[in-house]
Design a protein around this motif. Structure first.
Motif, PDB file in Angstrom:
ATOM      1  N   TRP A 105      14.914 -45.584 152.169  1.00  0.00           N
ATOM      2  CA  TRP A 105      14.211 -46.867 152.143  1.00  0.00           C
ATOM      3  C   TRP A 105      15.204 -48.023 152.028  1.00  0.00           C
ATOM      4  N   LEU A 106      16.242 -47.848 151.243  1.00  0.00           N
ATOM      5  CA  LEU A 106      17.261 -48.907 151.139  1.00  0.00           C
ATOM      6  C   LEU A 106      17.860 -49.205 152.509  1.00  0.00           C
ATOM      7  N   LYS A 107      18.199 -48.158 153.239  1.00  0.00           N
ATOM      8  CA  LYS A 107      18.798 -48.347 154.568  1.00  0.00           C
ATOM      9  C   LYS A 107      17.815 -49.035 155.513  1.00  0.00           C
ATOM     10  N   LYS A 108      16.576 -48.595 155.478  1.00  0.00           N
ATOM     11  CA  LYS A 108      15.579 -49.161 156.390  1.00  0.00           C
ATOM     12  C   LYS A 108      15.368 -50.649 156.118  1.00  0.00           C
ATOM     13  N   LEU A 109      15.440 -51.041 154.842  1.00  0.00           N
ATOM     14  CA  LEU A 109      15.211 -52.438 154.470  1.00  0.00           C
ATOM     15  C   LEU A 109      16.516 -53.233 154.371  1.00  0.00           C
ATOM     16  N   ASN A 110      17.625 -52.592 154.748  1.00  0.00           N
ATOM     17  CA  ASN A 110      18.938 -53.251 154.743  1.00  0.00           C
ATOM     18  C   ASN A 110      19.301 -53.770 153.345  1.00  0.00           C
ATOM     19  N   LEU A 111      19.111 -52.894 152.360  1.00  0.00           N
ATOM     20  CA  LEU A 111      19.414 -53.229 150.975  1.00  0.00           C
ATOM     21  C   LEU A 111      20.533 -52.340 150.445  1.00  0.00           C
ATOM     22  N   GLU A 112      21.301 -52.871 149.516  1.00  0.00           N
ATOM     23  CA  GLU A 112      22.358 -52.106 148.872  1.00  0.00           C
ATOM     24  C   GLU A 112      21.796 -51.384 147.648  1.00  0.00           C
ATOM     25  N   MET A 113      22.486 -50.333 147.220  1.00  0.00           N
ATOM     26  CA  MET A 113      22.120 -49.666 145.971  1.00  0.00           C
ATOM     27  C   MET A 113      22.220 -50.680 144.834  1.00  0.00           C
ATOM     28  N   PRO A 114      21.166 -50.879 144.038  1.00  0.00           N
ATOM     29  CA  PRO A 114      21.198 -51.899 142.984  1.00  0.00           C
ATOM     30  C   PRO A 114      22.191 -51.553 141.874  1.00  0.00           C
ATOM     31  N   LYS A 115      22.882 -52.592 141.410  1.00  0.00           N
ATOM     32  CA  LYS A 115      23.849 -52.412 140.321  1.00  0.00           C
ATOM     33  C   LYS A 115      23.517 -53.281 139.110  1.00  0.00           C
ATOM     34  N   THR A 116      22.627 -54.248 139.287  1.00  0.00           N
ATOM     35  CA  THR A 116      22.240 -55.126 138.176  1.00  0.00           C
ATOM     36  C   THR A 116      20.725 -55.106 138.008  1.00  0.00           C
ATOM     37  N   THR A 117      20.264 -55.636 136.893  1.00  0.00           N
ATOM     38  CA  THR A 117      18.823 -55.669 136.631  1.00  0.00           C
ATOM     39  C   THR A 117      18.073 -56.472 137.677  1.00  0.00           C
ATOM     40  N   GLU A 147      19.105 -57.125 140.806  1.00  0.00           N
ATOM     41  CA  GLU A 147      19.174 -56.423 142.087  1.00  0.00           C
ATOM     42  C   GLU A 147      18.127 -55.319 142.143  1.00  0.00           C
ATOM     43  N   LEU A 148      17.901 -54.647 141.020  1.00  0.00           N
ATOM     44  CA  LEU A 148      16.851 -53.626 140.986  1.00  0.00           C
ATOM     45  C   LEU A 148      15.489 -54.269 141.214  1.00  0.00           C
ATOM     46  N   ARG A 149      15.249 -55.418 140.597  1.00  0.00           N
ATOM     47  CA  ARG A 149      13.972 -56.093 140.799  1.00  0.00           C
ATOM     48  C   ARG A 149      13.762 -56.413 142.288  1.00  0.00           C
ATOM     49  N   THR A 150      14.803 -56.894 142.939  1.00  0.00           N
ATOM     50  CA  THR A 150      14.718 -57.223 144.368  1.00  0.00           C
ATOM     51  C   THR A 150      14.368 -55.981 145.193  1.00  0.00           C
ATOM     52  N   VAL A 151      15.013 -54.869 144.870  1.00  0.00           N
ATOM     53  CA  VAL A 151      14.761 -53.618 145.588  1.00  0.00           C
ATOM     54  C   VAL A 151      13.322 -53.158 145.372  1.00  0.00           C
ATOM     55  N   LEU A 152      12.859 -53.181 144.138  1.00  0.00           N
ATOM     56  CA  LEU A 152      11.499 -52.711 143.848  1.00  0.00           C
ATOM     57  C   LEU A 152      10.451 -53.601 144.513  1.00  0.00           C
ATOM     58  N   ARG A 153      10.705 -54.893 144.560  1.00  0.00           N
ATOM     59  CA  ARG A 153       9.783 -55.794 145.254  1.00  0.00           C
ATOM     60  C   ARG A 153       9.705 -55.437 146.736  1.00  0.00           C
ATOM     61  N   GLU A 163       4.544 -56.064 134.862  1.00  0.00           N
ATOM     62  CA  GLU A 163       3.579 -57.113 135.206  1.00  0.00           C
ATOM     63  C   GLU A 163       3.523 -57.365 136.701  1.00  0.00           C
ATOM     64  N   GLU A 164       4.645 -57.186 137.386  1.00  0.00           N
ATOM     65  CA  GLU A 164       4.683 -57.385 138.840  1.00  0.00           C
ATOM     66  C   GLU A 164       4.153 -56.184 139.612  1.00  0.00           C
ATOM     67  N   GLY A 165       3.801 -55.139 138.896  1.00  0.00           N
ATOM     68  CA  GLY A 165       3.356 -53.926 139.569  1.00  0.00           C
ATOM     69  C   GLY A 165       4.498 -53.121 140.149  1.00  0.00           C
ATOM     70  N   LEU A 166       5.702 -53.353 139.652  1.00  0.00           N
ATOM     71  CA  LEU A 166       6.865 -52.625 140.150  1.00  0.00           C
ATOM     72  C   LEU A 166       7.070 -51.314 139.407  1.00  0.00           C
ATOM     73  N   ILE A 167       6.509 -51.198 138.216  1.00  0.00           N
ATOM     74  CA  ILE A 167       6.459 -49.942 137.468  1.00  0.00           C
ATOM     75  C   ILE A 167       5.016 -49.458 137.470  1.00  0.00           C
ATOM     76  N   ASP A 168       4.815 -48.269 137.913  1.00  0.00           N
ATOM     77  CA  ASP A 168       3.485 -47.676 138.022  1.00  0.00           C
ATOM     78  C   ASP A 168       2.855 -47.518 136.642  1.00  0.00           C
ATOM     79  N   GLN A 169       1.600 -47.908 136.515  1.00  0.00           N
ATOM     80  CA  GLN A 169       0.895 -47.756 135.240  1.00  0.00           C
ATOM     81  C   GLN A 169       0.837 -46.297 134.799  1.00  0.00           C
ATOM     82  N   ALA A 170       0.776 -45.394 135.755  1.00  0.00           N
ATOM     83  CA  ALA A 170       0.664 -43.965 135.427  1.00  0.00           C
ATOM     84  C   ALA A 170       1.923 -43.416 134.774  1.00  0.00           C
TER      85      ALA A 170
END
Length: 561
Positions: free
Chosen positions: A190-202, A204-210, A288-295
């Motif tokens: 998915w990172l490759k398909k969306l042209n994203l780098e592996m996240p290294k900061t908090t 950057e992870l938020r950007t990837v999850l969005r 709150e952004e729905g980036l972490i699944d409630q389950a």
């Protein structure tokens, strides 16, 4: 050795059992090894009968297991198994009911991540005379166990209670990838398909999850992607994400917090500090952004695996667990299991970047001989365990007989640690018969040398190459541990006079912290306005006393004390 923590899936390499022996009367704390205090042996032909309580999954039939048969014949033991379950709650409940009723077996053969005894359990059962001391039997009948204790100070300290007796032995499994368990596995396709780098900061992870949530990386035109999820049994969500803000002791996962860390020589807790609050606020913001699944905070391992294997589409963006087999079937027909790679520990807004540390030995105790056992049973059992403390015995108990569960490596095989020569090679899972070995129940003394000498293919994405995949991934994490902050829980014993008090404090504090963290993350508590009151609640439940008692126990383990 196989990776840890997946119950009915590829089983762990944590170690599992230990034997406790000697003689006691049921009425008190007699710690004699004499035959006078042991019941008369029950025999079946030339074999001594030993009743054993042990957890097992539905596929494992302990009575007809191949390793059971081998050990039965070699040590003249007739095992009578009382199988429980791999589900920790019911397994512990059945164990406790047996002890409370007095209808307990000659031997407990448990699994650390299912139903292991605690130090508190041992001290109580030793004092009551239920658990019989082992050190005399080890000295007389178990040279391999004695050698391990003499050469491994951590194992010896963990095994020896404050009164000098060994009431049970823990596992020792020097598993490199298990030692750094707070990992995040992310969908690199998915990172490759969306042209994203592996996240290294908090952030950057938020950007990837969005992006995972909104940009349809699985390409099915549906908003069915789950940016991050986990389960309540295996999840390291809080531990992994908190590492960007504060050192999170191993165990700080979904509702299973570890409360202790060191600050110099002072025993303290991280969970009431401002840095912990900031970490929870960050996790809350993702939730709150729905980036972490409630389950993540309610589903079990089977439910997580079902989502990971959804035949309609690949749906999981990232999962914080020890290894990928927990959430996706290895060697999937569509190859989805190969899409996941480890993300490094994140760096937070103030530059912090920690990872948790898991002592190579389990903190639980898994083998205990009771005062119901005869002296003949104790001697046979300790000799059996002693054989498993050798490399060959460990391979057979964990993997099955040579030629069936494992083979000698060939000239082109490469060891997991490429600096050594391979000495053994696991057979492919598809070629190994069911019910062949004791697996997690047989992993008693796995040394780093034995583990690293297994032959593993270079292809880290093949099923047989999984160990190398985990080995390589763990190299991202090892530099981020601060061992100066690691509380040496395995080696620290509380004074017997405060064991019951500590147990009550821990139960109450664990529950309070687990529920409070979840409430702050999900928003049922306001972390901006209710944090101070929550911290005060820790003191009301005895946090200061809890730390004081552990400080006293820790001080006794320091040089010169």
């Amino acid at each position: 050795m196989k990776p840890h923590y997946s119950r009915t899936r590829i089983a762990a390499v944590v170690a599992t059992a230990a034997l406790v022996a000697a003689g006691c009367t049921s009425g008190g704390s007699s710690n004699s090894n004499s035959t006078d205090s042991a019941p008369k042996a029950k025999m079946e032909g030339d074999k001594v009968v030993i009743s054993v309580m042990a957890p097992a999954n539905p596929e494992m039939k302990l009575d007809t297991n191949t390793v059971t048969g081998l050990l039965s014949d070699k040590f003249k033991i007739k095992f009578e198994f009382q199988a429980t379950t791999m589900d920790g709650g019911p397994a512990k409940e059945k164990r406790q009911i047996a002890i409370s009723s007095g209808d307990y077996p000659d031997m407990f053969l448990l699994i650390p991540y299912v139903d292991a005894f605690t130090k508190t359990d041992l001290q109580k059962l030793g004092k009551q005379g239920v658990a019989v001391p082992l050190e005399g039997l080890i000295k007389e009948h178990a040279p391999n166990i004695q050698k391990a204790l003499d050469s491994n100070s951590v194992l010896k300290a963990m095994s020896t209670a404050p009164d000098g007796h060994i009431y049970a032995l823990p596992q020792w499994s020097d598993c490199y990838h298990c030692t750094y368990p707070n990992k995040l596995w992310i969908n690199s396709e998915w990172l490759k398909k969306l042209n994203l780098e592996m996240p290294k900061t908090t952030e950057e992870l938020r950007t990837v999850l969005r992006a995972f949530k909104t940009q349809d990386p699985n390409g099915n035109g549906k908003a069915d992607e789950i940016p991050m999820t986990t389960d309540t049994q295996d999840g390291t969500l809080i531990g992994y994400l908190m590492g960007a803000f504060a050192y999170a002791p191993y165990g700080a996962s979904n509702g299973i917090p570890s409360l202790l860390k060191l600050d110099g020589g002072k025993v303290t807790t991280p969970v009431d500090k401002p840095e912990w609050r900031e970490g929870l606020k960050y996790i809350k913001s993702l939730y709150e952004e729905g980036l972490i699944d409630q389950a993540s905070f309610t589903q079990n391992a089977e439910a997580l695996q079902a989502v990971g294997n959804d035949p309609a589409a690949v749906r999981l963006g990232s999962v914080p667990v020890l290894w990928p087999g927990i959430f996706v079937q290895l060697s999937s027909k569509d190859g989805r299991d190969k899409q996941y790679d480890a993300a490094p520990p994140l760096t937070g807004p103030t530059g912090k970047s920690y990872t948790g540390y898991n002592n190579p030995t389990s903190i639980g105790y898994t083998f205990m001989l009771t005062n119901k056992s005869s002296m003949e049973a104790r001697i046979a059992a300790i000799k059996m365990l002693d054989s498993i403390y050798t490399d060959e015995g460990q391979l057979v108990a964990n993997s099955g007989p040579e030629g069936v569960g494992w083979v000698k490596p060939g000239p082109d095989d490469i060891a997991l640690d490429t600096t050594v020569s391979p000495t053994w090679k696991p057979k492919p899972a598809s070629e190994v018969p069911q019910n062949l070995s004791w697996s997690s129940m047989g992993q008693y003394y796995v040394t780093l040398a034995l583990r690293n000498a297994q032959a593993v293919p270079k292809d880290i994405y093949s099923e047989a190459g999984l160990e190398r995949r985990l080995f390589e991934a763990t190299k991202l994490y090892e530099p981020h541990v601060d061992k100066a902050q690691v509380f040496p829980e395995a080696q620290v014993w509380a004074d017997p006079s405060v064991v019951s008090e500590l147990a009550t404090l821990k139960t109450n504090l664990d529950s309070y912290v687990s529920q409070g963290q979840l409430a702050f993350i999900t928003g049922s508590k306001d972390i901006d306005t209710e944090w101070d009151a929550w911290v005060q609640g820790l003191d009301g439940l005895g946090m200061k006393r809890y730390l004081e008692l552990y400080q006293q126990a820790y001080d006794k383990t320091r040089p010169g004390n």
